[in-house]
Write a protein that holds these residues in place. Structure first.
Motif, mmCIF file in Angstrom:
data_model
loop_
_atom_site.group_PDB
_atom_site.id
_atom_site.type_symbol
_atom_site.label_atom_id
_atom_site.label_comp_id
_atom_site.label_asym_id
_atom_site.label_seq_id
_atom_site.Cartn_x
_atom_site.Cartn_y
_atom_site.Cartn_z
ATOM 1 N N UNK A 209 47.575 27.589 38.912
ATOM 2 C CA UNK A 209 48.517 27.460 37.797
ATOM 3 C C UNK A 209 48.138 26.315 36.870
ATOM 4 N N UNK A 210 47.340 25.387 37.380
ATOM 5 C CA UNK A 210 46.889 24.254 36.578
ATOM 6 C C UNK A 210 45.468 24.458 36.050
ATOM 7 N N UNK A 211 44.911 25.651 36.298
ATOM 8 C CA UNK A 211 43.598 25.976 35.758
ATOM 9 C C UNK A 211 42.424 25.687 36.672
ATOM 10 N N UNK A 212 42.693 25.140 37.861
ATOM 11 C CA UNK A 212 41.615 24.825 38.796
ATOM 12 C C UNK A 212 42.009 25.283 40.198
ATOM 13 N N UNK A 213 40.991 25.608 40.992
ATOM 14 C CA UNK A 213 41.257 25.938 42.389
ATOM 15 C C UNK A 213 40.111 25.430 43.249
ATOM 16 N N UNK A 214 40.459 24.618 44.238
ATOM 17 C CA UNK A 214 39.485 24.061 45.173
ATOM 18 C C UNK A 214 39.623 24.812 46.490
ATOM 19 N N UNK A 215 38.587 25.545 46.865
ATOM 20 C CA UNK A 215 38.667 26.416 48.034
ATOM 21 C C UNK A 215 37.497 26.181 48.981
ATOM 22 N N UNK A 216 37.726 26.429 50.274
ATOM 23 C CA UNK A 216 36.615 26.358 51.231
ATOM 24 C C UNK A 216 35.730 27.594 51.111
ATOM 25 N N UNK A 221 30.885 25.239 52.878
ATOM 26 C CA UNK A 221 31.362 24.006 52.260
ATOM 27 C C UNK A 221 32.581 24.236 51.391
ATOM 28 N N UNK A 222 32.531 23.741 50.148
ATOM 29 C CA UNK A 222 33.669 23.849 49.234
ATOM 30 C C UNK A 222 33.183 24.184 47.826
ATOM 31 N N UNK A 223 34.098 24.758 47.045
ATOM 32 C CA UNK A 223 33.783 25.100 45.658
ATOM 33 C C UNK A 223 35.012 24.856 44.789
ATOM 34 N N UNK A 224 34.810 24.185 43.653
ATOM 35 C CA UNK A 224 35.875 23.970 42.674
ATOM 36 C C UNK A 224 35.627 24.897 41.491
ATOM 37 N N UNK A 225 36.593 25.757 41.213
ATOM 38 C CA UNK A 225 36.475 26.703 40.106
ATOM 39 C C UNK A 225 37.482 26.385 39.013
ATOM 40 N N UNK A 226 37.075 26.668 37.785
ATOM 41 C CA UNK A 226 37.933 26.477 36.622
ATOM 42 C C UNK A 226 38.363 27.839 36.103
ATOM 43 N N UNK A 227 39.655 27.992 35.866
ATOM 44 C CA UNK A 227 40.196 29.251 35.385
ATOM 45 C C UNK A 227 40.866 29.031 34.032
ATOM 46 N N UNK A 228 40.782 30.026 33.175
ATOM 47 C CA UNK A 228 41.459 29.978 31.877
ATOM 48 C C UNK A 228 42.318 31.221 31.731
ATOM 49 N N UNK A 229 43.417 31.054 31.048
ATOM 50 C CA UNK A 229 44.309 32.183 30.812
ATOM 51 C C UNK A 229 43.909 32.870 29.510
ATOM 52 N N UNK A 230 43.614 34.156 29.584
ATOM 53 C CA UNK A 230 43.260 34.897 28.386
ATOM 54 C C UNK A 230 44.483 35.105 27.500
#
Length: 238
Positions: A209-216, A221-230
């Motif tokens: 909801x804040x545009x980012x998601x940190x997932x295992x 390991x781990x990955x930080x992804x950035x999301x944008x709302x179209x």
């Protein structure tokens, strides 16, 4: 950067000087407003930080005098008490760039000082400054602000967060994270990393909801992804 620090309270003066020294700044201490004003006119400083009230010179008069003599880009930050709403209005009207309310926290002071210095001297603040949208990392002072608000982080949390943001969308192995942040491979002590990841996710609000998601990443390991709302869509896309 050389900062003129003008504070009547000697204990507070020493404490704030220690904060600024720890961020790599040179600090000239003053307990007398008139002496400080003369030094500002005679010597070279990159910033002024002052307490609002002096026995011989109130903050508004001091700021007006500085603004009258020094370039308009010269950054000024002042401190006042929680009850000093009138002081805040007067200080900003006199030409101050920003203010802080006592008691002063180290991270907040450094973050605000760095922000003003970066704006005033952009050519001198390139290597130690990373911006990812509303997330701003200052490596020299190890501080993070989100939309201008200081976020309290340990050194390892800061290092780990910056590593993840500088590798947005890229899965990082546990081994790489260990060697980069902890400078060693600690093998099976995975709980240490997991605890730091959990704190970063919470403190930095890293949810979709804040545009980012940190997932295992399973077994890696781990990955930080950035999301944008179209536009005109309710869902986020990577």
């Amino acid at each position: 950067m050389r900062i003129a620090l003008v504070v009547n309270d000697t204990n507070l003066l020493k404490l704030l000087s220690t904060f600024l020294y720890s961020a790599g700044h040179k600090v000239e201490q003053f307990t007398n407003g008139e002496t400080a004003l003369q030094s500002l006119l005679d010597d070279k400083y990159e910033m002024l930080i002052l307490d609002w009230q002096f026995p011989e010179l109130v903050g508004a008069q001091f700021i007006l005098s500085v603004r009258d003599k020094l370039p308009s880009s010269f950054p000024i930050l002042f401190m006042t008490n929680r009850c000093g709403e009138d002081d805040i209005v007067a200080g900003l009207a006199a030409g101050a760039n920003d203010y802080m309310i006592k008691p002063i926290r180290r991270g907040d002071l450094i973050a605000r000082a760095q922000t003003q210095l970066r704006r005033a001297y952009p050519n001198q603040h390139t290597a130690d400054y990373f911006e990812f949208g509303k997330y701003v990392f200052e490596t020299g002072s190890a501080t993070l602000t989100i939309t201008g608000e200081f976020i309290e982080l340990t050194q390892k949390e800061f290092d780990l967060a910056l590593l993840l943001f500088r590798n947005l969308g890229r899965a990082l192995s546990r081994g790489y994270i260990w060697e980069t942040v902890w400078f060693r491979d600690v093998g099976g002590l995975s709980r240490t990393m997991d605890a730091h990841i959990s704190q970063i996710r919470k403190k930095l609000h890293l949810h979709i909801d804040n545009g980012f998601r940190l997932t295992p990443v399973y077994n890696y390991g781990y990955c930080l992804n950035h999301f944008v709302r179209k536009p005109n869509e309710s869902r986020f896309v990577a």
